[in-house]
Design an enzyme around this catalytic site. Structure first.
Site, short mmCIF file in Angstrom:
data_model
loop_
_atom_site.label_atom_id
_atom_site.label_comp_id
_atom_site.label_asym_id
_atom_site.label_seq_id
_atom_site.Cartn_x
_atom_site.Cartn_y
_atom_site.Cartn_z
CB SER A 10 -0.95 0.01 1.20
OG SER A 10 -0.24 -0.01 2.42
CB SER A 131 16.42 -8.99 6.18
OG SER A 131 17.08 -8.74 7.39
CE1 TYR A 145 12.37 -2.73 10.91
CE2 TYR A 145 14.73 -2.29 10.89
CZ TYR A 145 13.55 -2.50 10.22
OH TYR A 145 13.55 -2.51 8.84
CE LYS A 149 12.64 -5.86 8.87
NZ LYS A 149 11.74 -6.37 7.81
#
Length: 271
Positions: A10, A131, A145, A149
């Site tokens: 989006s 990633s 975060y 990842k």
């Protein structure tokens, strides 16, 4: 024409990737959590949009049924959906931790789990899991975060072993701060009672915004590289790093080791 399924289309890199693949002759299966948010790609030739929430197995299965009814094969799945969360461990919020884990890591797990049988029945397929350079190095305020990842990196490498016999390829892609709205959404604007935390948040936020502004050419580099990877998949598991910043950080971390790299960050980032 080949078919590519991309999650999180989006906005940001997902949207740009969908447009780039469509422009270059691919049928793009663009999935997103809210179709209204993806109006920019509605009606674009070679792009069809589907509702898919990567945190929900039910949503994934529902989207999968609709997608397979419209497309006989899926050649590539790009797991792109992701969010950021920059916070201090002491002050972190349970709901935000759960959200970033559900989207960034478990979302990849659930989408791969759903489409492995499709690829196995086809006798071919390719997972490209987005990633981040955060998946290879550790930096200040990245506890959540970076963890998600790095989980994607480990998950992808392990999964690749399982799929060798089925001609299913797996790779991960890392890059740095692209000029999208990502950093703005990751930043927590509230001030803290501990002044040291405020100073560090300001320092890291300003540094990341500065890097993002400088990386004007990073988005086309990413979308072009993703197209090249999809067109020429590596036989065995491979990591691709895109952009000067990400490659520099990867090389420094590899050459220096964690202790010297940690000292470098403390000296030049936290000074």
């Amino acid at each position: 024409m080949k078919n590519v399924l991309i999650t999180g289309t989006s906005s940001g890199i997902g949207k740009e990737t969908a447009l780039h693949f469509a422009k270059n002759g691919w049928n793009v299966i663009a999935t997103m959590i809210c179709l209204d948010q993806g109006k920019a790609i509605h009606g674009i030739p070679n792009i069809s949009c589907y509702l898919l929430d990567v945190t929900s197995s039910e949503s994934i299965e529902s989207a999968k049924a609709k997608i397979l009814a419209d497309h006989k094969t899926i050649d590539v799945v790009i797991n792109n959906a992701g969010i950021g969360y920059r916070s201090f461990v002491e002050l972190s919020d349970d709901s935000k931790i759960n959200c970033i884990v559900d989207i960034n890591w478990l979302g990849v797990v659930k989408v791969c789990r759903a489409f492995i049988p499709v690829f196995r029945d086809q006798g071919k397929g390719h997972f490209i899991n987005i990633s981040s350079i955060a998946g290879l190095v550790n930096l200040p305020l990245g506890s959540f975060y970076h963890s998600t990842k790095q989980a994607v990196e480990s998950f992808s490498e392990c999964m690749a072993y399982e799929l060798l016999d089925f001609n299913i390829k797996v790779c991960t892609v890392q890059f740095g701060n692209a000029p999208t709205s990502f950093q703005g959404k990751a930043t927590n604007p509230e001030r803290y009672a501990t002044e040291s935390y405020n100073n560090l948040m300001d320092k890291i936020t300003n540094l990341l915004y500065g890097k993002t502004k400088k990386n004007k050419n990073l988005k086309p580099l990413i979308t072009q590289k993703l197209l090249e990877i999809a067109q020429n998949p590596a036989k065995n598991f491979k990591r691709y790093t895109i952009g000067f910043d990400a490659n520099l950080m990867r090389i420094l971390r590899s050459v220096l080791g964690y202790q010297l790299f940690n000292s470098l960050i403390r000296r030049f980032v936290l000074k």
